[in-house]
Design an enzyme around this catalytic site. Structure first.
Site, PDB file in Angstrom:
ATOM      1  N   SER A   1       0.868  -1.184   0.000  1.00 42.31           N
ATOM      2  CA  SER A   1       0.000   0.000   0.000  1.00 42.31           C
ATOM      3  C   SER A   1       0.903   1.233   0.000  1.00 42.31           C
ATOM      4  O   SER A   1       2.091   1.117   0.354  1.00 42.31           O
ATOM      5  CB  SER A   1      -0.839  -0.010   1.281  1.00 42.31           C
ATOM      6  OG  SER A   1      -1.457   1.236   1.504  1.00 42.31           O
TER       7      SER A   1
ATOM      8  N   TYR B   1      -2.230  -1.265  10.670  1.00 46.01           N
ATOM      9  CA  TYR B   1      -2.201  -1.537   9.223  1.00 46.01           C
ATOM     10  C   TYR B   1      -0.886  -1.042   8.615  1.00 46.01           C
ATOM     11  O   TYR B   1      -0.202  -1.766   7.882  1.00 46.01           O
ATOM     12  CB  TYR B   1      -3.395  -0.843   8.559  1.00 46.01           C
ATOM     13  CG  TYR B   1      -3.480  -1.080   7.058  1.00 46.01           C
ATOM     14  CD1 TYR B   1      -3.856  -2.318   6.561  1.00 46.01           C
ATOM     15  CD2 TYR B   1      -3.185  -0.063   6.151  1.00 46.01           C
ATOM     16  CE1 TYR B   1      -3.941  -2.542   5.194  1.00 46.01           C
ATOM     17  CE2 TYR B   1      -3.266  -0.277   4.782  1.00 46.01           C
ATOM     18  CZ  TYR B   1      -3.644  -1.515   4.311  1.00 46.01           C
ATOM     19  OH  TYR B   1      -3.711  -1.732   2.952  1.00 46.01           O
TER      20      TYR B   1
HETATM   21  N1  LIG Z   1      -8.688  -0.862  -1.418  1.00 45.77           N
HETATM   22  C1  LIG Z   1      -7.667  -0.065  -1.138  1.00 45.77           C
HETATM   23  O1  LIG Z   1      -7.815   1.179  -1.098  1.00 45.77           O
HETATM   24  C2  LIG Z   1      -6.287  -0.659  -0.902  1.00 45.77           C
HETATM   25  C3  LIG Z   1      -5.199   0.220  -0.959  1.00 45.77           C
HETATM   26  C4  LIG Z   1      -3.928  -0.273  -0.740  1.00 45.77           C
HETATM   27  C5  LIG Z   1      -3.739  -1.640  -0.487  1.00 45.77           C
HETATM   28  N2  LIG Z   1      -4.818  -2.481  -0.441  1.00 45.77           N
HETATM   29  C6  LIG Z   1      -4.561  -3.900  -0.148  1.00 45.77           C
HETATM   30  O2  LIG Z   1      -5.152  -4.696  -1.153  1.00 45.77           O
HETATM   31  C7  LIG Z   1      -5.421  -6.008  -0.635  1.00 45.77           C
HETATM   32  C8  LIG Z   1      -6.827  -6.420  -1.040  1.00 45.77           C
HETATM   33  O3  LIG Z   1      -7.763  -5.539  -0.450  1.00 45.77           O
HETATM   34  P1  LIG Z   1      -9.074  -5.035  -1.230  1.00 45.77           P
HETATM   35  O4  LIG Z   1      -8.938  -3.584  -1.421  1.00 45.77           O
HETATM   36  O5  LIG Z   1      -9.353  -5.896  -2.400  1.00 45.77           O
HETATM   37  O6  LIG Z   1     -10.161  -5.218  -0.050  1.00 45.77           O
HETATM   38  P2  LIG Z   1     -11.356  -6.274   0.133  1.00 45.77           P
HETATM   39  O7  LIG Z   1     -12.349  -6.116  -0.965  1.00 45.77           O
HETATM   40  O8  LIG Z   1     -11.805  -6.077   1.550  1.00 45.77           O
HETATM   41  O9  LIG Z   1     -10.640  -7.690  -0.033  1.00 45.77           O
HETATM   42  C9  LIG Z   1      -9.828  -8.233   0.963  1.00 45.77           C
HETATM   43  C10 LIG Z   1      -9.756  -9.736   0.744  1.00 45.77           C
HETATM   44  O10 LIG Z   1      -8.882 -10.317   1.734  1.00 45.77           O
HETATM   45  C11 LIG Z   1      -9.550 -11.427   2.270  1.00 45.77           C
HETATM   46  N3  LIG Z   1      -9.040 -11.857   3.583  1.00 45.77           N
HETATM   47  C12 LIG Z   1      -8.994 -11.164   4.752  1.00 45.77           C
HETATM   48  N4  LIG Z   1      -8.472 -11.945   5.705  1.00 45.77           N
HETATM   49  C13 LIG Z   1      -8.191 -13.152   5.140  1.00 45.77           C
HETATM   50  C14 LIG Z   1      -7.629 -14.374   5.599  1.00 45.77           C
HETATM   51  N5  LIG Z   1      -7.284 -14.556   6.887  1.00 45.77           N
HETATM   52  N6  LIG Z   1      -7.456 -15.401   4.714  1.00 45.77           N
HETATM   53  C15 LIG Z   1      -7.815 -15.252   3.424  1.00 45.77           C
HETATM   54  N7  LIG Z   1      -8.386 -14.132   2.932  1.00 45.77           N
HETATM   55  C16 LIG Z   1      -8.554 -13.097   3.788  1.00 45.77           C
HETATM   56  C17 LIG Z   1     -11.010 -11.005   2.350  1.00 45.77           C
HETATM   57  O11 LIG Z   1     -11.857 -12.108   2.578  1.00 45.77           O
HETATM   58  P3  LIG Z   1     -13.291 -11.915   3.331  1.00 45.77           P
HETATM   59  O12 LIG Z   1     -14.220 -11.359   2.293  1.00 45.77           O
HETATM   60  O13 LIG Z   1     -13.642 -13.299   3.772  1.00 45.77           O
HETATM   61  O14 LIG Z   1     -13.066 -10.965   4.472  1.00 45.77           O
HETATM   62  C18 LIG Z   1     -11.141 -10.400   0.954  1.00 45.77           C
HETATM   63  O15 LIG Z   1     -11.278 -11.415   0.001  1.00 45.77           O
HETATM   64  C19 LIG Z   1      -5.193  -5.913   0.882  1.00 45.77           C
HETATM   65  O16 LIG Z   1      -3.954  -6.506   1.198  1.00 45.77           O
HETATM   66  C20 LIG Z   1      -5.152  -4.422   1.147  1.00 45.77           C
HETATM   67  O17 LIG Z   1      -4.354  -4.120   2.260  1.00 45.77           O
HETATM   68  C21 LIG Z   1      -6.088  -2.012  -0.640  1.00 45.77           C
END
Ligand SMILES: NC(=O)c1ccc[n+]([C@@H]2O[C@H](COP(=O)([O-])OP(=O)(O)OC[C@H]3O[C@@H](n4cnc5c(N)ncnc54)[C@H](OP(=O)(O)O)[C@@H]3O)[C@@H](O)[C@H]2O)c1
Length: 277
Positions: free
Chosen positions: A138, A151
Protein backbone atom coordinates in the site's frame (compact mmCIF):
# COMPACT_ATOMS: atom_id res chain seq x y z
CA UNK A 1 2.71 -24.42 -21.06
CA UNK A 2 -0.21 -22.68 -19.33
CA UNK A 3 1.08 -20.58 -16.43
CA UNK A 4 -0.52 -21.26 -13.04
CA UNK A 5 -1.39 -18.47 -10.59
CA UNK A 6 -2.41 -18.70 -6.94
CA UNK A 7 -4.19 -15.67 -5.48
CA UNK A 8 -5.28 -15.18 -1.86
CA UNK A 9 -8.44 -13.27 -0.93
CA UNK A 10 -10.00 -13.76 -4.37
CA UNK A 11 -13.67 -13.35 -3.51
CA UNK A 12 -13.52 -9.58 -3.45
CA UNK A 13 -11.85 -6.40 -4.71
CA UNK A 14 -8.28 -6.60 -5.97
CA UNK A 15 -8.05 -10.40 -5.59
CA UNK A 16 -11.23 -10.96 -7.61
CA UNK A 17 -10.22 -8.48 -10.32
CA UNK A 18 -6.75 -10.06 -10.58
CA UNK A 19 -8.15 -13.58 -10.84
CA UNK A 20 -10.36 -12.51 -13.74
CA UNK A 21 -7.66 -10.44 -15.42
CA UNK A 22 -5.07 -13.24 -15.40
CA UNK A 23 -7.58 -15.91 -16.46
CA UNK A 24 -8.71 -13.78 -19.41
CA UNK A 25 -5.05 -13.61 -20.49
CA UNK A 26 -4.34 -17.32 -20.52
CA UNK A 27 -3.41 -18.14 -16.93
CA UNK A 28 -5.00 -21.00 -15.06
CA UNK A 29 -5.95 -19.28 -11.81
CA UNK A 30 -6.42 -20.81 -8.38
CA UNK A 31 -8.69 -18.25 -6.79
CA UNK A 32 -8.48 -18.95 -3.07
CA UNK A 33 -10.61 -17.54 -0.26
CA UNK A 34 -11.32 -18.18 3.39
CA UNK A 35 -15.08 -18.37 2.99
CA UNK A 36 -16.30 -20.35 -0.01
CA UNK A 37 -19.82 -19.01 0.48
CA UNK A 38 -18.51 -15.71 -0.85
CA UNK A 39 -17.52 -17.25 -4.20
CA UNK A 40 -20.90 -16.49 -5.76
CA UNK A 41 -19.87 -13.46 -7.87
CA UNK A 42 -16.74 -15.19 -9.14
CA UNK A 43 -18.59 -18.44 -9.96
CA UNK A 44 -21.18 -16.55 -12.02
CA UNK A 45 -18.48 -14.87 -14.14
CA UNK A 46 -16.47 -18.10 -14.51
CA UNK A 47 -19.55 -19.86 -15.84
CA UNK A 48 -20.64 -17.12 -18.21
CA UNK A 49 -17.14 -16.60 -19.69
CA UNK A 50 -15.93 -20.22 -19.29
CA UNK A 51 -12.77 -19.00 -17.57
CA UNK A 52 -9.96 -21.33 -16.42
CA UNK A 53 -10.38 -20.55 -12.72
CA UNK A 54 -10.43 -23.09 -9.90
CA UNK A 55 -11.76 -22.06 -6.51
CA UNK A 56 -10.13 -23.34 -3.32
CA UNK A 57 -10.43 -22.72 0.41
CA UNK A 58 -7.44 -20.91 1.89
CA UNK A 59 -7.43 -18.90 5.08
CA UNK A 60 -3.97 -17.34 5.29
CA UNK A 61 -4.11 -17.73 9.10
CA UNK A 62 -4.87 -21.46 8.94
CA UNK A 63 -2.10 -24.00 8.27
CA UNK A 64 -4.47 -26.85 7.41
CA UNK A 65 -6.31 -24.86 4.76
CA UNK A 66 -2.97 -23.84 3.25
CA UNK A 67 -1.60 -27.38 3.16
CA UNK A 68 -4.71 -28.75 1.51
CA UNK A 69 -4.91 -25.89 -1.03
CA UNK A 70 -1.26 -26.20 -2.12
CA UNK A 71 -1.48 -30.02 -2.29
CA UNK A 72 -4.60 -29.75 -4.46
CA UNK A 73 -2.99 -27.21 -6.78
CA UNK A 74 0.17 -29.25 -7.22
CA UNK A 75 -1.78 -32.45 -7.74
CA UNK A 76 -4.04 -30.90 -10.39
CA UNK A 77 -1.84 -28.23 -12.01
CA UNK A 78 1.64 -29.60 -11.25
CA UNK A 79 3.28 -26.21 -10.72
CA UNK A 80 2.82 -22.67 -9.39
CA UNK A 81 4.19 -19.82 -11.49
CA UNK A 82 2.69 -16.81 -9.77
CA UNK A 83 1.70 -16.19 -6.16
CA UNK A 84 -0.28 -13.03 -5.40
CA UNK A 85 -0.32 -12.37 -1.64
CA UNK A 86 -3.39 -10.17 -1.63
CA UNK A 87 -5.48 -11.10 1.44
CA UNK A 88 -5.55 -8.35 4.01
CA UNK A 89 -7.66 -5.91 6.03
CA UNK A 90 -7.28 -2.58 7.77
CA UNK A 91 -7.48 -2.02 11.51
CA UNK A 92 -8.09 1.52 12.76
CA UNK A 93 -7.49 3.15 16.09
CA UNK A 94 -4.85 5.22 17.86
CA UNK A 95 -1.79 3.20 18.90
CA UNK A 96 -2.69 3.65 22.56
CA UNK A 97 -6.20 2.33 22.04
CA UNK A 98 -5.51 -0.81 20.02
CA UNK A 99 -5.30 -3.89 22.26
CA UNK A 100 -2.30 -6.16 21.74
CA UNK A 101 -4.56 -8.99 20.59
CA UNK A 102 -5.94 -6.71 17.88
CA UNK A 103 -2.39 -5.80 16.79
CA UNK A 104 -1.51 -9.49 16.65
CA UNK A 105 -4.54 -10.38 14.55
CA UNK A 106 -3.68 -7.60 12.10
CA UNK A 107 -0.14 -8.93 11.73
CA UNK A 108 -1.34 -12.54 11.59
CA UNK A 109 -3.23 -11.80 8.37
CA UNK A 110 -1.30 -8.99 6.68
CA UNK A 111 2.22 -10.11 7.52
CA UNK A 112 2.51 -13.66 8.90
CA UNK A 113 -0.16 -14.77 6.40
CA UNK A 114 2.15 -13.69 3.59
CA UNK A 115 5.11 -15.55 5.11
CA UNK A 116 2.98 -18.67 5.68
CA UNK A 117 1.76 -18.88 2.06
CA UNK A 118 5.12 -17.89 0.58
CA UNK A 119 6.96 -20.59 2.55
CA UNK A 120 4.47 -23.19 1.33
CA UNK A 121 4.91 -22.23 -2.32
CA UNK A 122 8.68 -21.66 -2.45
CA UNK A 123 9.88 -25.30 -2.56
CA UNK A 124 7.87 -25.74 -5.77
CA UNK A 125 9.08 -22.46 -7.32
CA UNK A 126 12.70 -23.24 -6.44
CA UNK A 127 12.35 -26.70 -8.00
CA UNK A 128 10.99 -25.05 -11.15
CA UNK A 129 13.77 -22.45 -10.97
CA UNK A 130 11.20 -19.82 -11.91
CA UNK A 131 8.20 -17.96 -10.56
CA UNK A 132 6.87 -14.62 -9.40
CA UNK A 133 5.73 -13.51 -5.96
CA UNK A 134 3.58 -10.40 -5.86
CA UNK A 135 2.94 -8.81 -2.48
CA UNK A 136 0.10 -6.31 -2.26
CA UNK A 137 1.38 -3.55 -0.03
CA UNK A 138 0.00 0.00 0.00
CA UNK A 139 1.12 3.60 -0.10
CA UNK A 140 0.88 3.09 3.67
CA UNK A 141 3.81 0.72 3.34
CA UNK A 142 5.89 3.81 2.57
CA UNK A 143 4.53 6.47 4.93
CA UNK A 144 2.26 6.54 7.96
CA UNK A 145 -0.98 8.31 8.74
CA UNK A 146 -2.58 8.59 12.17
CA UNK A 147 -5.11 6.03 13.43
CA UNK A 148 -3.90 3.33 11.04
CA UNK A 149 -0.89 2.24 13.08
CA UNK A 150 -1.47 -1.54 12.95
CA UNK A 151 -2.20 -1.54 9.22
CA UNK A 152 0.69 0.79 8.41
CA UNK A 153 3.12 -1.20 10.55
CA UNK A 154 2.01 -4.46 8.90
CA UNK A 155 2.60 -3.01 5.43
CA UNK A 156 5.99 -1.50 6.43
CA UNK A 157 6.94 -4.97 7.65
CA UNK A 158 5.72 -6.46 4.38
CA UNK A 159 7.91 -4.04 2.43
CA UNK A 160 11.01 -5.12 4.37
CA UNK A 161 10.15 -8.77 3.98
CA UNK A 162 9.69 -8.35 0.24
CA UNK A 163 13.01 -6.54 -0.22
CA UNK A 164 14.74 -9.41 1.59
CA UNK A 165 12.98 -12.04 -0.50
CA UNK A 166 13.96 -10.29 -3.69
CA UNK A 167 17.66 -10.79 -2.88
CA UNK A 168 17.23 -14.29 -1.54
CA UNK A 169 15.24 -15.65 -4.47
CA UNK A 170 17.16 -14.08 -7.35
CA UNK A 171 19.44 -17.16 -7.72
CA UNK A 172 16.34 -19.26 -8.53
CA UNK A 173 15.05 -16.79 -11.08
CA UNK A 174 12.02 -16.00 -8.89
CA UNK A 175 10.73 -12.45 -9.36
CA UNK A 176 9.61 -10.62 -6.23
CA UNK A 177 7.39 -7.57 -6.62
CA UNK A 178 5.64 -5.02 -4.41
CA UNK A 179 2.40 -3.39 -5.51
CA UNK A 180 1.63 -0.10 -3.74
CA UNK A 181 -1.93 1.01 -4.40
CA UNK A 182 -3.46 4.27 -3.23
CA UNK A 183 -7.25 4.38 -2.77
CA UNK A 184 -8.85 1.53 -4.72
CA UNK A 185 -12.61 1.12 -5.11
CA UNK A 186 -13.16 -2.16 -3.23
CA UNK A 187 -14.88 -3.23 -0.01
CA UNK A 188 -11.65 -2.50 1.86
CA UNK A 189 -13.00 0.56 3.72
CA UNK A 190 -16.26 -1.12 4.77
CA UNK A 191 -14.37 -4.30 5.78
CA UNK A 192 -11.90 -2.28 7.86
CA UNK A 193 -12.19 -2.83 11.61
CA UNK A 194 -12.20 -0.26 14.35
CA UNK A 195 -10.33 -1.15 17.54
CA UNK A 196 -12.68 -1.89 20.46
CA UNK A 197 -11.49 0.94 22.67
CA UNK A 198 -11.65 3.44 19.80
CA UNK A 199 -15.41 2.87 19.53
CA UNK A 200 -16.12 4.70 22.79
CA UNK A 201 -17.47 8.23 22.48
CA UNK A 202 -15.15 9.40 25.25
CA UNK A 203 -12.00 8.28 23.43
CA UNK A 204 -9.41 11.06 23.90
CA UNK A 205 -8.60 10.79 20.18
CA UNK A 206 -12.19 11.10 18.92
CA UNK A 207 -11.90 14.67 17.65
CA UNK A 208 -8.72 14.05 15.60
CA UNK A 209 -10.08 10.80 14.27
CA UNK A 210 -13.20 12.49 12.95
CA UNK A 211 -11.12 15.07 11.03
CA UNK A 212 -8.93 12.51 9.29
CA UNK A 213 -11.94 10.20 8.76
CA UNK A 214 -13.70 12.94 6.79
CA UNK A 215 -10.61 13.39 4.61
CA UNK A 216 -10.50 9.65 3.93
CA UNK A 217 -14.17 9.69 2.94
CA UNK A 218 -13.53 12.50 0.45
CA UNK A 219 -10.63 10.62 -1.14
CA UNK A 220 -12.62 7.44 -1.58
CA UNK A 221 -14.51 9.11 -4.40
CA UNK A 222 -11.24 9.45 -6.30
CA UNK A 223 -10.47 5.76 -5.91
CA UNK A 224 -9.09 3.80 -8.89
CA UNK A 225 -10.85 0.61 -10.02
CA UNK A 226 -9.32 -2.70 -8.85
CA UNK A 227 -8.75 -3.66 -12.50
CA UNK A 228 -6.00 -1.02 -12.55
CA UNK A 229 -4.15 -3.01 -9.87
CA UNK A 230 -4.76 -6.26 -11.77
CA UNK A 231 -3.36 -4.74 -14.97
CA UNK A 232 -0.26 -3.54 -13.09
CA UNK A 233 0.29 -7.00 -11.59
CA UNK A 234 0.03 -8.56 -15.05
CA UNK A 235 2.48 -6.06 -16.51
CA UNK A 236 4.94 -6.65 -13.68
CA UNK A 237 4.89 -10.46 -13.79
CA UNK A 238 5.20 -10.52 -17.58
CA UNK A 239 8.23 -8.24 -17.52
CA UNK A 240 11.55 -10.11 -17.77
CA UNK A 241 13.10 -7.80 -15.15
CA UNK A 242 10.30 -6.23 -13.11
CA UNK A 243 10.94 -3.32 -10.76
CA UNK A 244 10.68 -3.88 -7.03
CA UNK A 245 7.83 -1.37 -6.55
CA UNK A 246 4.76 -0.43 -8.62
CA UNK A 247 2.51 2.43 -7.50
CA UNK A 248 -1.13 2.18 -8.61
CA UNK A 249 -3.61 5.05 -8.85
CA UNK A 250 -3.18 8.76 -9.40
CA UNK A 251 -2.90 9.50 -5.68
CA UNK A 252 -0.17 6.88 -5.21
CA UNK A 253 1.80 8.09 -8.21
CA UNK A 254 1.65 11.62 -6.82
CA UNK A 255 2.40 10.99 -3.17
CA UNK A 256 5.11 8.33 -3.43
CA UNK A 257 7.58 10.52 -5.37
CA UNK A 258 6.89 13.30 -2.82
CA UNK A 259 7.71 10.85 -0.05
CA UNK A 260 10.90 9.92 -1.83
CA UNK A 261 12.20 13.34 -2.77
CA UNK A 262 10.85 15.84 -0.21
CA UNK A 263 12.80 16.36 3.01
CA UNK A 264 11.05 14.47 5.81
CA UNK A 265 9.90 17.58 7.70
CA UNK A 266 8.35 19.12 4.61
CA UNK A 267 6.57 15.87 3.69
CA UNK A 268 5.13 15.74 7.22
CA UNK A 269 3.80 19.30 6.93
CA UNK A 270 2.18 18.60 3.55
CA UNK A 271 0.56 15.42 4.86
CA UNK A 272 -0.75 17.07 8.03
CA UNK A 273 -2.36 19.77 5.92
CA UNK A 274 -3.91 17.16 3.65
CA UNK A 275 -5.27 15.25 6.63
CA UNK A 276 -6.61 18.38 8.30
CA UNK A 277 -4.44 17.88 11.40
N1 LIG B 1 -8.69 -0.86 -1.42
C1 LIG B 1 -7.67 -0.07 -1.14
O1 LIG B 1 -7.82 1.18 -1.10
C2 LIG B 1 -6.29 -0.66 -0.90
C3 LIG B 1 -5.20 0.22 -0.96
C4 LIG B 1 -3.93 -0.27 -0.74
C5 LIG B 1 -3.74 -1.64 -0.49
N2 LIG B 1 -4.82 -2.48 -0.44
C6 LIG B 1 -4.56 -3.90 -0.15
O2 LIG B 1 -5.15 -4.70 -1.15
C7 LIG B 1 -5.42 -6.01 -0.64
C8 LIG B 1 -6.83 -6.42 -1.04
O3 LIG B 1 -7.76 -5.54 -0.45
P1 LIG B 1 -9.07 -5.03 -1.23
O4 LIG B 1 -8.94 -3.58 -1.42
O5 LIG B 1 -9.35 -5.90 -2.40
O6 LIG B 1 -10.16 -5.22 -0.05
P2 LIG B 1 -11.36 -6.27 0.13
O7 LIG B 1 -12.35 -6.12 -0.97
O8 LIG B 1 -11.80 -6.08 1.55
O9 LIG B 1 -10.64 -7.69 -0.03
C9 LIG B 1 -9.83 -8.23 0.96
C10 LIG B 1 -9.76 -9.74 0.74
O10 LIG B 1 -8.88 -10.32 1.73
C11 LIG B 1 -9.55 -11.43 2.27
N3 LIG B 1 -9.04 -11.86 3.58
C12 LIG B 1 -8.99 -11.16 4.75
N4 LIG B 1 -8.47 -11.94 5.71
C13 LIG B 1 -8.19 -13.15 5.14
C14 LIG B 1 -7.63 -14.37 5.60
N5 LIG B 1 -7.28 -14.56 6.89
N6 LIG B 1 -7.46 -15.40 4.71
C15 LIG B 1 -7.81 -15.25 3.42
N7 LIG B 1 -8.39 -14.13 2.93
C16 LIG B 1 -8.55 -13.10 3.79
C17 LIG B 1 -11.01 -11.00 2.35
O11 LIG B 1 -11.86 -12.11 2.58
P3 LIG B 1 -13.29 -11.91 3.33
O12 LIG B 1 -14.22 -11.36 2.29
O13 LIG B 1 -13.64 -13.30 3.77
O14 LIG B 1 -13.07 -10.96 4.47
C18 LIG B 1 -11.14 -10.40 0.95
O15 LIG B 1 -11.28 -11.42 0.00
C19 LIG B 1 -5.19 -5.91 0.88
O16 LIG B 1 -3.95 -6.51 1.20
C20 LIG B 1 -5.15 -4.42 1.15
O17 LIG B 1 -4.35 -4.12 2.26
C21 LIG B 1 -6.09 -2.01 -0.64
Amino acid sequence: MTPIALITGSNSGIGLATALYLARRGFTVWATMRNLEKAHELRTIIESEKLPIEIAWLDVCDDDSLKSAVARILQKSGRIDVLVNNAGYGLRGAVEEVALDEWRRQFETNFFGVIRVTQAVLPQMRAQRSGAIVNISSVLGRFAIPFSGPYTASKFALEGLTETLRYELAPWNIKVILIEPGFIATRFQENAQLAQAAQHEDSPYAIFKKASGRRVQRNIYRAAPPERVAETIYRAIMHPHPKLRYAVGRDARLVLPLRRFLPEGLFERVLKKQLGL
